[in-house]
Scaffold this motif. Structure first.
Motif, PDB file in Angstrom:
ATOM      1  N   SER A  18       3.575 -11.046 -20.496  1.00  0.00           N
ATOM      2  CA  SER A  18       3.995 -10.980 -19.089  1.00  0.00           C
ATOM      3  C   SER A  18       4.233  -9.537 -18.673  1.00  0.00           C
ATOM      4  N   ARG A  19       4.859  -8.773 -19.528  1.00  0.00           N
ATOM      5  CA  ARG A  19       5.102  -7.357 -19.228  1.00  0.00           C
ATOM      6  C   ARG A  19       3.778  -6.596 -19.143  1.00  0.00           C
ATOM      7  N   ARG A  20       2.836  -6.937 -20.012  1.00  0.00           N
ATOM      8  CA  ARG A  20       1.527  -6.290 -19.973  1.00  0.00           C
ATOM      9  C   ARG A  20       0.796  -6.628 -18.680  1.00  0.00           C
ATOM     10  N   GLN A  21       0.857  -7.889 -18.277  1.00  0.00           N
ATOM     11  CA  GLN A  21       0.205  -8.317 -17.033  1.00  0.00           C
ATOM     12  C   GLN A  21       0.831  -7.632 -15.818  1.00  0.00           C
ATOM     13  N   LEU A  22       2.144  -7.534 -15.802  1.00  0.00           N
ATOM     14  CA  LEU A  22       2.843  -6.836 -14.730  1.00  0.00           C
ATOM     15  C   LEU A  22       2.368  -5.388 -14.655  1.00  0.00           C
ATOM     16  N   ALA A  23       2.328  -4.704 -15.788  1.00  0.00           N
ATOM     17  CA  ALA A  23       1.903  -3.301 -15.822  1.00  0.00           C
ATOM     18  C   ALA A  23       0.454  -3.148 -15.356  1.00  0.00           C
ATOM     19  N   GLU A  24      -0.403  -4.077 -15.720  1.00  0.00           N
ATOM     20  CA  GLU A  24      -1.812  -4.005 -15.320  1.00  0.00           C
ATOM     21  C   GLU A  24      -1.962  -4.156 -13.807  1.00  0.00           C
ATOM     22  N   SER A  25      -1.237  -5.076 -13.211  1.00  0.00           N
ATOM     23  CA  SER A  25      -1.299  -5.240 -11.754  1.00  0.00           C
ATOM     24  C   SER A  25      -0.749  -4.010 -11.040  1.00  0.00           C
ATOM     25  N   VAL A  26       0.345  -3.461 -11.553  1.00  0.00           N
ATOM     26  CA  VAL A  26       0.916  -2.245 -10.960  1.00  0.00           C
ATOM     27  C   VAL A  26      -0.092  -1.104 -11.060  1.00  0.00           C
ATOM     28  N   ALA A  27      -0.753  -0.961 -12.199  1.00  0.00           N
ATOM     29  CA  ALA A  27      -1.735   0.113 -12.380  1.00  0.00           C
ATOM     30  C   ALA A  27      -2.910  -0.042 -11.416  1.00  0.00           C
ATOM     31  N   LEU A  28      -3.368  -1.267 -11.187  1.00  0.00           N
ATOM     32  CA  LEU A  28      -4.467  -1.494 -10.251  1.00  0.00           C
ATOM     33  C   LEU A  28      -4.054  -1.101  -8.834  1.00  0.00           C
ATOM     34  N   ILE A  29      -2.867  -1.498  -8.428  1.00  0.00           N
ATOM     35  CA  ILE A  29      -2.380  -1.158  -7.092  1.00  0.00           C
ATOM     36  C   ILE A  29      -2.211   0.356  -6.961  1.00  0.00           C
ATOM     37  N   ARG A  30      -1.658   0.982  -7.967  1.00  0.00           N
ATOM     38  CA  ARG A  30      -1.483   2.445  -7.958  1.00  0.00           C
ATOM     39  C   ARG A  30      -2.854   3.137  -7.863  1.00  0.00           C
ATOM     40  N   HIS A  31      -3.837   2.635  -8.587  1.00  0.00           N
ATOM     41  CA  HIS A  31      -5.197   3.180  -8.548  1.00  0.00           C
ATOM     42  C   HIS A  31      -5.764   3.122  -7.124  1.00  0.00           C
ATOM     43  N   CYS A  32      -5.589   2.000  -6.478  1.00  0.00           N
ATOM     44  CA  CYS A  32      -6.098   1.850  -5.108  1.00  0.00           C
ATOM     45  C   CYS A  32      -5.365   2.773  -4.145  1.00  0.00           C
ATOM     46  N   LEU A  33      -4.051   2.798  -4.222  1.00  0.00           N
ATOM     47  CA  LEU A  33      -3.293   3.637  -3.293  1.00  0.00           C
ATOM     48  C   LEU A  33      -3.571   5.117  -3.483  1.00  0.00           C
ATOM     49  N   GLY A  34      -3.927   5.501  -4.690  1.00  0.00           N
ATOM     50  CA  GLY A  34      -4.258   6.890  -4.956  1.00  0.00           C
ATOM     51  C   GLY A  34      -5.487   7.365  -4.196  1.00  0.00           C
ATOM     52  N   GLN A  35      -6.264   6.426  -3.670  1.00  0.00           N
ATOM     53  CA  GLN A  35      -7.489   6.770  -2.953  1.00  0.00           C
ATOM     54  C   GLN A  35      -7.347   6.661  -1.434  1.00  0.00           C
ATOM     55  N   LEU A  36      -6.194   6.219  -0.977  1.00  0.00           N
ATOM     56  CA  LEU A  36      -5.987   5.982   0.454  1.00  0.00           C
ATOM     57  C   LEU A  36      -4.974   6.957   1.028  1.00  0.00           C
ATOM     58  N   ASP A  37      -5.087   7.218   2.320  1.00  0.00           N
ATOM     59  CA  ASP A  37      -4.083   8.048   2.990  1.00  0.00           C
ATOM     60  C   ASP A  37      -3.089   7.142   3.720  1.00  0.00           C
ATOM     61  N   ASP A  38      -2.100   7.752   4.351  1.00  0.00           N
ATOM     62  CA  ASP A  38      -1.051   6.987   5.029  1.00  0.00           C
ATOM     63  C   ASP A  38      -1.613   6.046   6.095  1.00  0.00           C
ATOM     64  N   ASP A  39      -2.569   6.514   6.879  1.00  0.00           N
ATOM     65  CA  ASP A  39      -3.143   5.661   7.927  1.00  0.00           C
ATOM     66  C   ASP A  39      -3.920   4.491   7.341  1.00  0.00           C
ATOM     67  N   GLU A  40      -4.638   4.735   6.263  1.00  0.00           N
ATOM     68  CA  GLU A  40      -5.461   3.671   5.667  1.00  0.00           C
ATOM     69  C   GLU A  40      -4.619   2.538   5.099  1.00  0.00           C
ATOM     70  N   VAL A  41      -3.439   2.846   4.555  1.00  0.00           N
ATOM     71  CA  VAL A  41      -2.622   1.763   4.001  1.00  0.00           C
ATOM     72  C   VAL A  41      -2.061   0.857   5.091  1.00  0.00           C
ATOM     73  N   TRP A  42      -1.989   1.362   6.329  1.00  0.00           N
ATOM     74  CA  TRP A  42      -1.492   0.553   7.447  1.00  0.00           C
ATOM     75  C   TRP A  42      -2.615  -0.113   8.236  1.00  0.00           C
ATOM     76  N   ARG A  43      -3.867   0.175   7.924  1.00  0.00           N
ATOM     77  CA  ARG A  43      -4.996  -0.388   8.664  1.00  0.00           C
ATOM     78  C   ARG A  43      -5.147  -1.873   8.348  1.00  0.00           C
ATOM     79  N   ARG A  44      -5.375  -2.639   9.401  1.00  0.00           N
ATOM     80  CA  ARG A  44      -5.597  -4.080   9.267  1.00  0.00           C
ATOM     81  C   ARG A  44      -7.057  -4.374   9.579  1.00  0.00           C
ATOM     82  N   PRO A  45      -7.726  -5.174   8.755  1.00  0.00           N
ATOM     83  CA  PRO A  45      -9.109  -5.533   9.065  1.00  0.00           C
ATOM     84  C   PRO A  45      -9.218  -6.253  10.420  1.00  0.00           C
ATOM     85  N   ARG A  46      -8.208  -7.062  10.708  1.00  0.00           N
ATOM     86  CA  ARG A  46      -8.075  -7.758  11.998  1.00  0.00           C
ATOM     87  C   ARG A  46      -6.586  -7.868  12.281  1.00  0.00           C
ATOM     88  N   ASP A  47      -6.244  -8.087  13.531  1.00  0.00           N
ATOM     89  CA  ASP A  47      -4.822  -8.193  13.895  1.00  0.00           C
ATOM     90  C   ASP A  47      -4.102  -9.309  13.159  1.00  0.00           C
TER      91      ASP A  47
END
Length: 182
Positions: A18-47
């Motif tokens: 469970s701890r390994r799975q938690l860490a893996e999900s956190v790492a994936l999210i961190r990886h994605c956020l590392g590629q986005l800027d502040d505006d991109e994290v707030w962008r919605r595909p649709r309202d």
């Protein structure tokens, strides 16, 4: 009783995974956020869809509620409605900090779990009312929920970045075998 059927060993293995799975999900999210800027994290595909920022607030709230309040017994101060309605453009670093703080506390709660606690039950509030569930069931549900939204964040990131998205490479892959797919 052999080692694989020992409830203590099995419980310890469940907590470890469970701890390994938690860490893996956190790492994936961190990886994605590392590629986005502040505006991109707030962008919605649709309202009517969530932004990555709202998903981070939601995941922080969910992890805090399940691990700190329900499993560990701390007060439940979650504002689920606010997680989805927030529009104040909180900086990406602050959002990630909130999420990582909740994930770190979830990991700490898992680390403290004794195998016999996995079969204990806890009552907590859901949208449709209260429910009683085993600690093991709560952990499975929380990690499945986290992983589902981590995949959603990955998808939203790839949609926004297109060819600019940098894929993660599995650990140990030799440089000559690395591709931009995987």
């Amino acid at each position: 009783m052999n080692e694989t059927s020992d409830p203590t060993t099995l419980g310890e293995a469940f907590v470890s995974e469970s701890r390994r799975q938690l860490a893996e999900s956190v790492a994936l999210i961190r990886h994605c956020l590392g590629q986005l800027d502040d505006d991109e994290v707030w962008r919605r595909p649709r309202d009517d869809m969530n932004s990555i920022a709202n998903l981070l607030l939601h995941l922080a709230g969910n992890l805090r509620q399940r691990f700190q309040a329900v499993i560990s017994g701390d007060p439940d101060d979650r504002n689920r409605f606010g997680e989805f309605t927030e529009r104040s453009a909180i900086p990406k670093a602050d959002l990630l900090g909130r999420f990582e703080d909740s994930a770190g506390k979830a990991d700490a709660a898992l680390a403290k779990l004794a195998p016999e606690q996995l079969v204990e039950t806890r009552r907590y509030m859901l949208l449709a009312g209260s429910e009683e569930k085993s600690v093991l069931g709560i952990v499975i549900q929380a990690l499945t929920h986290l992983n589902g939204h981590a995949q959603e964040i990955l998808h939203l990131t790839r949609m926004q970045l297109g060819d600019r998205y940098a894929f993660r490479q599995p650990g140990g892959v030799p440089p000559e075998m690395r591709t931009n797919r995987g």
